[in-house]
Design a protein around this motif. Structure first.
Motif, PDB file in Angstrom:
ATOM      1  N   UNK A  84       0.838  -1.205   0.000  1.00 35.23           N
ATOM      2  CA  UNK A  84       0.000   0.000   0.000  1.00 35.23           C
ATOM      3  C   UNK A  84       0.872   1.254   0.000  1.00 35.23           C
ATOM      4  N   UNK A  85       1.923   1.236   0.803  1.00 34.12           N
ATOM      5  CA  UNK A  85       2.855   2.370   0.859  1.00 34.12           C
ATOM      6  C   UNK A  85       3.490   2.583  -0.516  1.00 34.12           C
ATOM      7  N   UNK A 114      12.250   7.939   7.157  1.00 31.60           N
ATOM      8  CA  UNK A 114      11.178   6.954   7.338  1.00 31.60           C
ATOM      9  C   UNK A 114       9.904   7.301   6.580  1.00 31.60           C
ATOM     10  N   UNK A 115      10.028   7.937   5.444  1.00 32.49           N
ATOM     11  CA  UNK A 115       8.834   8.239   4.661  1.00 32.49           C
ATOM     12  C   UNK A 115       9.080   9.328   3.653  1.00 32.49           C
ATOM     13  N   UNK A 116       7.982   9.831   3.121  1.00 37.82           N
ATOM     14  CA  UNK A 116       8.001  10.909   2.136  1.00 37.82           C
ATOM     15  C   UNK A 116       7.040  11.987   2.593  1.00 37.82           C
ATOM     16  N   UNK A 162      -1.230  23.703   1.509  1.00 36.20           N
ATOM     17  CA  UNK A 162       0.132  23.841   1.992  1.00 36.20           C
ATOM     18  C   UNK A 162       0.436  23.061   3.255  1.00 36.20           C
ATOM     19  N   UNK A 163      -0.556  22.341   3.791  1.00 37.23           N
ATOM     20  CA  UNK A 163      -0.292  21.530   4.983  1.00 37.23           C
ATOM     21  C   UNK A 163       0.584  20.342   4.613  1.00 37.23           C
ATOM     22  N   UNK A 164       1.493  20.010   5.488  1.00 40.68           N
ATOM     23  CA  UNK A 164       2.452  18.938   5.237  1.00 40.68           C
ATOM     24  C   UNK A 164       1.883  17.594   5.662  1.00 40.68           C
ATOM     25  N   UNK A 165       2.113  16.606   4.814  1.00 35.03           N
ATOM     26  CA  UNK A 165       1.648  15.242   5.065  1.00 35.03           C
ATOM     27  C   UNK A 165       2.835  14.312   4.886  1.00 35.03           C
ATOM     28  N   UNK A 166       3.071  13.466   5.870  1.00 31.60           N
ATOM     29  CA  UNK A 166       4.103  12.439   5.766  1.00 31.60           C
ATOM     30  C   UNK A 166       3.417  11.111   5.485  1.00 31.60           C
ATOM     31  N   UNK A 167       3.933  10.399   4.512  1.00 34.25           N
ATOM     32  CA  UNK A 167       3.480   9.036   4.249  1.00 34.25           C
ATOM     33  C   UNK A 167       4.638   8.141   4.640  1.00 34.25           C
ATOM     34  N   UNK A 168       4.386   7.286   5.633  1.00 31.80           N
ATOM     35  CA  UNK A 168       5.451   6.485   6.218  1.00 31.80           C
ATOM     36  C   UNK A 168       5.010   5.033   6.298  1.00 31.80           C
TER      37      UNK A 168
END
Length: 130
Positions: free
Chosen positions: A79-80, A105-107, A114-120
């Motif tokens: 999924x990642x 540990x992610x992107x 403009x809000x930041x989202x980490x996909x880990x």
């Protein structure tokens, strides 16, 4: 307990497209012109949390810093990898996180506001806990 994270936006349609069509969430509901606000509920069916995005005549004033992030942990590596490949295919750029943990540990990406989202990967959260 149920969790709702509510946020105002200036472009409800663009936010909906990003969270539903890019990140793979579902639109769980919506409302129109309720006390001069329109909004959508975004999440996954059957879970005890969701995002609410609203739009009104009042302009959204987003004030955040580079350590204010939403972190998404896809349950499986497939999924990642699928989500990261989708971001590449859609030409959604990654950005460098202020916290080096997220770079390792992610992107990190940004939503249309403009809000930041980490996909880990989920393995990152497991190693944090252990």
């Amino acid at each position: 307990m149920t969790l709702r994270v509510a946020r105002h936006t200036n472009d409800l349609k663009r936010i909906e497209d990003f969270y539903v069509n890019v990140l793979g969430f579902e639109q769980l509901g919506e409302f129109q012109n309720h006390n001069n606000y329109s909004g959508i509920f975004i999440g996954k069916s059957g879970l005890d949390w969701h995002f609410e995005f609203t739009q009104s005549e009042s302009e959204a004033k987003h004030i955040f810093d580079e350590d204010d992030v939403i972190v998404l942990y896809p349950k499986a590596m497939s999924d990642y990898n699928g989500l990261i490949n989708k971001l590449v295919h859609l030409n959604i750029s990654t950005i460098t996180a202020a916290n080096p943990f997220w770079n390792e540990n992610g992107k990190m990406i940004q939503d249309p506001d403009g809000y930041r989202i980490v996909i880990s990967p989920l393995k990152a959260v497991i190693s944090e806990i252990e």
